[in-house]
Design a protein around this motif. Structure first.
Motif, mmCIF file in Angstrom:
data_model
loop_
_atom_site.group_PDB
_atom_site.id
_atom_site.type_symbol
_atom_site.label_atom_id
_atom_site.label_comp_id
_atom_site.label_asym_id
_atom_site.label_seq_id
_atom_site.Cartn_x
_atom_site.Cartn_y
_atom_site.Cartn_z
ATOM 1 N N UNK A 1 0.811 -1.215 0.000
ATOM 2 C CA UNK A 1 0.000 0.000 0.000
ATOM 3 C C UNK A 1 0.841 1.259 0.000
ATOM 4 N N UNK A 2 0.601 2.077 0.994
ATOM 5 C CA UNK A 2 1.276 3.357 1.076
ATOM 6 C C UNK A 2 0.536 4.492 0.411
ATOM 7 N N UNK A 3 -0.600 4.186 -0.211
ATOM 8 C CA UNK A 3 -1.352 5.245 -0.889
ATOM 9 C C UNK A 3 -2.028 6.147 0.141
ATOM 10 N N UNK A 4 -2.159 7.411 -0.211
ATOM 11 C CA UNK A 4 -2.710 8.411 0.690
ATOM 12 C C UNK A 4 -3.937 9.064 0.080
ATOM 13 N N UNK A 5 -4.873 9.493 0.900
ATOM 14 C CA UNK A 5 -5.944 10.332 0.375
ATOM 15 C C UNK A 5 -5.368 11.697 0.006
ATOM 16 N N UNK A 6 -5.985 12.424 -0.907
ATOM 17 C CA UNK A 6 -5.449 13.736 -1.275
ATOM 18 C C UNK A 6 -5.418 14.721 -0.119
ATOM 19 N N UNK A 7 -6.285 14.529 0.837
ATOM 20 C CA UNK A 7 -6.311 15.377 2.030
ATOM 21 C C UNK A 7 -7.001 14.592 3.131
ATOM 22 N N UNK A 8 -6.811 15.050 4.363
ATOM 23 C CA UNK A 8 -7.499 14.398 5.485
ATOM 24 C C UNK A 8 -9.004 14.473 5.263
#
Length: 559
Positions: free
Chosen positions: A333-340
């Motif tokens: 994984x390691x993917x992040x949402x564009x913002x909280x």
């Protein structure tokens, strides 16, 4: 020394045997400290073998990254000691075919020498071998040349890039080129709040006062570049990233990956706080954080602290990080949402028209809040002796919530108790919040809008009964009921005898105080203290002491 080991001299071998027992995809070479993939194809069909290793004590590195898409083998030396030349050579012989092997080496003298000589010996046997040296630690950037920096946690990201390139079937020269470029693209720095203890040494590696921290340390239990006053998590992260970004010289808009690495003694809570701070700083610098991982990846036994690694990315390197990999310690994984992602709070129930606020009710609530604030330190100490130490802070949060209630919440007695119940339910963690909320809601149902003292006494008894029903406790179990029950009885008795409200509350508070003190001799049968058994005897129950504290404050507020 507090270590969960048998013989310190056998700890590394027994650890490797445990890892092999737990991992179906790993095999352990019989007489060497080498873990490798258990289902390698015949040598002629093998891709480039990617081999790393070093001293033990860095778990889950390096054995935790052995698997498809990552390492082919990991070589484990003694704790914080490079593996021998023969160990490294044995790993090369066991895993490399005609495609050869790539050695990923952290830049420490022993590792560089032993892996380097093993590579020469393997080449003499006709095995193609290349090496990549990882020197990602920026702490020493003003003291040594770039090629003399230490290799620390950024090595894990180099493992991933090299392993993905090998898994894609690239020849050795290209796998090595991608690994070297990845090593050149990563910068790291660490901070520690305390030392670690090497099992063979049996004592901490250095002494550190409670108000200091070590900034810019390696991964072998050594002290840092400099000792500085202990800072908040945000400040420590900012200091590390200032050094990393100054060395990286990344332009705004650059794409990066972030690795937040615990050094072995840092809980996930604190690492997540560090990750939050790191993402904030990197984004404020105009960088695009494409991937981020947070956890213990390359540790220093049980050292409390963390390191941050920032790797510059292009599309090809990002694809290597995203490529399939399967190893015991690789989280993927390691993917992040564009913002909280924040969702709105659920809407409150429809508001009713407030009446004229009752100043006496509000003053009583504020007096209770003041008493809880004043008792915070005492309650924290009592709770730490028999529980988890959070009661003082939790009740202080409840006090703040009571003060924040609007004046309309005190229109009448039932409304006030229901409003306070809601505030405490939301503000107080653990069991105290639900207990107080249940008691207040039950009491509110027993009160007329303008209650007489006898109504308050009946409501108090009803609230105490609600707590007993919800928690299943009874007086004598060493809980808050040991203060509440005698207080409720004393209040009712005093009013029946014709005492005024202040005198009756004084008697209730005195009864609560006596009940709380009596809990010191009780064997706990409910609550967290029950896990301690007789060890809790000698200290009053924190919950009962809290009841005595707020009842004293309430009595003082009543004229």
């Amino acid at each position: 020394m507090r270590k969960f080991v048998n013989d310190p001299r056998a700890a590394v071998r027994e650890m490797l045997e445990g890892l092999a027992d737990l991992s179906p995809g790993l095999a352990l070479i019989a007489r060497e400290g080498i873990l490798l993939r258990s289902a390698l194809p015949p040598p002629s069909a093998r891709q480039v073998a990617v081999i790393s290793g070093g001293g033990s004590g860095h778990e889950p590195a390096h054995a935790g990254y052995v698997g498809p898409g990552l390492l082919t083998a990991a070589v484990a030396g003694d704790v914080f000691t490079s593996p021998s030349v023969d160990q490294v050579l044995a790993a090369i012989r066991a895993t490399a075919g005609p495609a050869g092997a790539l050695l990923v080496v952290k830049n420490y003298t022993g590792d560089v020498l032993n892996f380097g000589l093993a590579a020469e010996l393997a080449r003499a046997e006709g095995i193609p071998v290349e090496s990549v040296i990882v020197a990602d630690d920026v702490a020493l950037r003003d003291r040594v040349e770039a090629d003399r920096r230490r290799g620390i946690a950024g090595t894990v990201l180099v493992h991933k890039v090299a392993g993905a390139a090998a898994e894609a079937g690239l020849p050795l020269a290209e796998v090595a080129a991608e690994a070297r470029a990845a090593a050149a693209a990563v910068r790291s720095m660490g901070v520690a709040l305390g030392p670690c203890t090497v099992p063979a040494a049996g004592r901490p590696g250095f002494d550190l006062p409670d108000d200091m921290m070590e900034l810019g340390l390696g991964i072998h239990g050594e002290a840092g570049l400099r000792r500085v006053p202990r800072a908040t998590a945000d400040a420590a992260v900012a200091a590390m990233l200032e050094a990393i970004l100054a060395d990286h010289a990344l332009a705004p808009g650059s794409r990066v990956a972030l690795l937040v690495n615990g050094l072995g003694g840092t809980p996930p809570m604190e690492l997540a706080i560090a990750a939050r701070a790191a993402l904030t700083v990197l984004r404020a610098a105009g960088l695009v954080v494409e991937r981020a991982w947070c956890g213990a990846f390359l540790t220093a036994i049980e050292m409390p602290g963390c390191s941050l690694s920032v790797m510059a990315l292009d599309a090809a390197r990002l694809a290597r990080l995203d490529a399939m990999a399967e190893a015991p310690a690789w989280p993927g994984g390691g993917r992040l949402p564009p913002a909280r992602q924040l969702l709105p709070d659920p809407p409150p129930p429809p508001a009713t028209s407030p009446g004229v606020p009752d100043a006496t009710l509000r003053a009583a609530a504020l007096a209770v809040a003041e008493a809880l604030d004043a008792a915070e330190a005492e309650l924290t100490a009592l709770d730490a002796a028999g529980g988890d130490g959070d009661l003082g802070l939790s009740l202080a949060r409840g006090a703040s919530a009571m003060r924040a209630l609007p004046e309309g919440a005190f229109a009448d007695a039932p409304t006030a108790l229901a409003a306070i119940a809601g505030a405490l339910r939301r503000a107080i963690a653990g069991s105290s919040g639900p207990f107080y909320a249940a008691a207040l809601l039950r009491a509110a149902r027993h009160l007329p809008a303008r209650p007489a003292p006898a109504d308050w006494a009946a409501a108090f008894e009803a609230g105490v009964a609600a707590i007993a029903e919800l928690g299943g406790a009874k007086p004598g179990d060493r809980t808050m009921l040991d203060a509440l029950q005698p207080a409720a009885e004393a209040l009712s008795a005093a009013l029946r005898e014709g005492a005024g409200a202040r005198a009756a509350l004084d008697r209730a508070a005195a009864a609560a105080e006596a009940g709380a003190q009596a809990t010191a001799a009780m064997h706990p049968r409910r609550g967290r203290a029950s896990y301690l058994g007789a060890r809790a005897i000698g200290t009053p129950d924190a919950g009962a002491s809290a009841v005595a504290a707020w009842l004293r404050g309430l009595a003082r507020s009543v004229a």
